[in-house]
Design an enzyme around this catalytic site. Structure first.
Site, short mmCIF file in Angstrom:
data_model
loop_
_atom_site.label_atom_id
_atom_site.label_comp_id
_atom_site.label_asym_id
_atom_site.label_seq_id
_atom_site.Cartn_x
_atom_site.Cartn_y
_atom_site.Cartn_z
N CYS A 62 0.83 -1.21 0.00
CA CYS A 62 0.00 0.00 0.00
C CYS A 62 0.86 1.26 0.00
O CYS A 62 0.35 2.36 -0.14
CB CYS A 62 -0.92 0.00 1.20
SG CYS A 62 -1.66 -1.60 1.50
N CYS A 65 -12.71 0.05 8.14
CA CYS A 65 -11.80 -0.35 7.06
C CYS A 65 -11.87 0.62 5.90
O CYS A 65 -12.95 1.13 5.58
CB CYS A 65 -12.15 -1.74 6.54
SG CYS A 65 -12.14 -3.01 7.82
N SER A 66 -10.72 0.82 5.23
CA SER A 66 -10.72 1.63 4.01
C SER A 66 -11.42 0.83 2.91
O SER A 66 -11.76 -0.33 3.08
CB SER A 66 -9.30 1.99 3.61
OG SER A 66 -8.51 0.82 3.50
N ILE A 111 -12.25 -0.81 -0.93
CA ILE A 111 -11.69 -1.47 -2.11
C ILE A 111 -12.10 -0.59 -3.29
O ILE A 111 -13.28 -0.39 -3.56
CB ILE A 111 -12.26 -2.90 -2.24
CG1 ILE A 111 -11.80 -3.76 -1.07
CG2 ILE A 111 -11.84 -3.51 -3.59
CD1 ILE A 111 -12.50 -5.10 -0.96
N LYS A 159 -10.10 6.05 3.87
CA LYS A 159 -11.37 5.62 4.42
C LYS A 159 -12.56 6.01 3.54
O LYS A 159 -13.46 5.20 3.35
CB LYS A 159 -11.51 6.25 5.82
CG LYS A 159 -12.75 5.88 6.58
CD LYS A 159 -12.74 4.41 6.97
CE LYS A 159 -14.12 3.87 7.18
NZ LYS A 159 -14.91 3.64 5.99
N HIS A 163 -9.05 3.52 -1.39
CA HIS A 163 -7.67 3.04 -1.25
C HIS A 163 -7.31 2.07 -2.38
O HIS A 163 -7.18 0.87 -2.16
CB HIS A 163 -7.53 2.38 0.13
CG HIS A 163 -6.14 1.95 0.48
ND1 HIS A 163 -4.99 2.53 -0.05
CD2 HIS A 163 -5.71 0.99 1.33
CE1 HIS A 163 -3.93 1.92 0.46
NE2 HIS A 163 -4.32 0.99 1.29
#
Lengths: 391, 133
Positions: free
Chosen positions: A89, A212-213, A215, A334, A338
């Site tokens: 990342c 969670c960030s 997809i 977020k 991402h």
């Protein structure tokens, strides 16, 4: 060269972050490149740009490796040296660092750095598996530890050590979704409530879905020039005045601390010293909120607050737009999304907009100094950059 | 065991298959590596000996995985943690035979070889786990 510009950003581009059905990574990247070229009409890409560094994490998503050349091809730059950088990342934070190496070496005076990832055509189980590849295979992946799982292990340790709460983590999500609602390129542009986060399904306790960030598909790039050349291309360059990159053990379990990222601390120290800037001078920062907890840990590791006080800092409201130090005005990983390989230079894109007063509804007043913080894996890579407006 | 066995992760798991938890001790600086490494990251020596490590330890952090890759989906929700062994070294693994409510930082756990199964293709590593002691 303490406090002096290492390179200047003369242009930047970013695709819409979100779901790009039917487009390949290289096609999404061409949108980012096109914006960067249009913003800088004095630049002749084919003759002026001397090298390209592209962050891209995974061949698995599109069955496509060798992404440096593929992306250079679709950006109309065939012939130039094109290099893919991979640090999970943190891939494009490292691309930016590599571009700085190239300019400072004297081998290239104008460089394009960026990143791209196409993820949304894969199932959540597939993405979970591909992302986990950035962690240690024989002891983490092999024993079923996922990527959210690694950050959950750190979050549990932080809660135990400092009393950090799930509500404090949730407040990061609420803040960043608010910022995302002001960013027309963000994946998610709707505000959410604390209750939405707290009642969302568990991914890896204590992290829930809204911790969670996202997809996301997306691409970003910035164009760097040797400081002496910047005036040829723009009257509003942004200076990169500090650059730090550091590594850590690939396995989380081998690290001394489970409540901070040593790579972030090391990279930040290098960048702050190079820039001759102290944390309290930062006007705004884009930090690596791959999970809400990670943003709290970033506050601490970047010196924006003391260890253990990240939760209190988000509660104070000072990291929200209008506060003392707005964090992730873009919406962050977020809410903006991402697309892993694109994240590092997308952070730089936001800082570029803010320091050139082009951030629209989410503009930070009198923004002079910006910081980006990009993390690879569970923290085995971190890249920190510090920027100054030229005005 | 003899000094002829390579100080590799593959060999570490071969010992696990035999019910043994072994680490590599550097003959030059004395650092104990778990997992073993062929090059000491402290003094760059390539000379090691195998030392037996106690499988007793305490839980230093944990999570419960609800969303897992395909191969672990049948097991969800499952607990994983990082365990600090009696010699101070840390090792991650699944924690079995316990409910989420019973998980507590500091609780004693014991490495369990019993549930090991070996897949047929690379990597042929058995999976140890931890259980309440």
């Amino acid at each position: 060269m303490k406090g002096k510009p290492l390179v200047n950003i003369v242009s930047a581009g970013m695709s819409k972050f979100g779901k790009h059905d039917g487009l390949l990574a290289r096609e999404i990247f061409s949108q980012a490149a096109s914006e960067a070229y249009s913003r800088c009409p004095k630049l002749e890409p084919k003759s002026d740009i001397k090298a390209m560094f592209i962050g891209h994490m995974g061949e698995a998503y599109e069955h496509q490796g060798h992404t440096g050349s593929a992306v250079a091809d679709w950006a109309g730059l065939v012939g130039i040296p094109a290099t893919r950088t991979e640090a999970a990342c943190g891939s494009s934070g490292v691309a930016l660092r590599s571009g700085i190496y190239a300019v400072l070496s004297g081998l290239a005076d104008v460089v394009i750095v960026g990143g791209v990832e196409k993820m949304t055509h894969r199932t959540t189980a597939e993405v979970t598996e591909y992302l986990a590849m950035a962690s240690d295979y024989p002891f983490e992946q092999w024993h079923g530890i996922t990527f959210p799982g690694l950050f959950a292990l750190m979050a549990t340790a932080h809660m135990h050590a400092y009393g950090t709460t799930q509500e404090q983590m949730a407040q990061v999500a609420v803040k960043n979704h608010y910022h995302g609602s002001l960013n027309p390129k963000a994946h998610m542009q709707k505000e959410i409530t604390l209750e939405t986060v707290m009642t969302s399904r568990c991914v890896a306790w204590p992290l829930k879905l809204y911790d969670c960030s996202l997809i996301t598909d997306g691409a970003s790039c910035i164009i760097l020039a040797k400081p002496e050349l910047a005036a040829k291309y723009t009257d509003q360059p942004v200076q990169v005045v500090g650059s730090g990159q550091a590594s850590d053990t690939i396995g989380l379990y081998e690290r001394k601390s489970l409540t901070s990222l040593s790579a972030t601390i090391l990279a930040a120290k290098t960048a702050y010293e190079m820039a001759d800037v102290r944390p309290e001078q930062i006007s705004l920062a884009e930090v690596h909120d791959c999970f809400t907890f990670a943003e709290l840990m970033a506050y601490e590791d970047l010196g924006l607050c003391k260890p253990g006080e990240g939760g209190k800092l988000v509660e104070s409201g000072q990291t929200r737009l209008g506060g003392l130090i707005p964090i992730n005005t873009s919406g962050g990983l977020k809410a903006k999304g991402h697309p892993v390989g694109a994240t590092g230079t997308a952070q730089a894109y936001e800082v570029y907009l803010q320091l050139t007063n082009q951030a629209g509804k989410r503009q930070v007043k009198d923004a002079k100094i910006g910081l980006t913080h990009n993390v690879g894996g569970s923290g085995a890579t971190a890249a920190v950059h510090i920027y100054r407006s030229s005005s | 065991m003899s000094a002829n066995e390579p100080f590799t992760i593959e060999q570490f798991y071969k010992f696990i298959q035999q019910g043994k938890l072994l680490a590599g001790k550097c003959l030059k600086c004395g650092k104990i590596h778990l997992p073993p490494r062929p090059l000491c990251d402290n003094c760059y020596s390539k000379e090691f000996e195998w030392v037996t490590v106690s499988g007793k330890g305490k839980l230093i952090t944990y999570t419960v995985i609800n969303i897992a890759p395909q191969q672990f989906q049948d097991l969800t929700p499952y607990a994983v943690g990082i365990i600090q062994l009696e010699n101070g070294l840390k090792i991650p693994g699944m924690i079995q035979g316990i409910t989420q409510e019973q998980l507590k930082i500091g609780m004693p756990l014991l490495l369990d070889f019993g549930s090991c199964s070996t897949p047929q293709k690379w990597p042929q590593w058995p999976r140890y786990c931890f259980k309440p002691s």
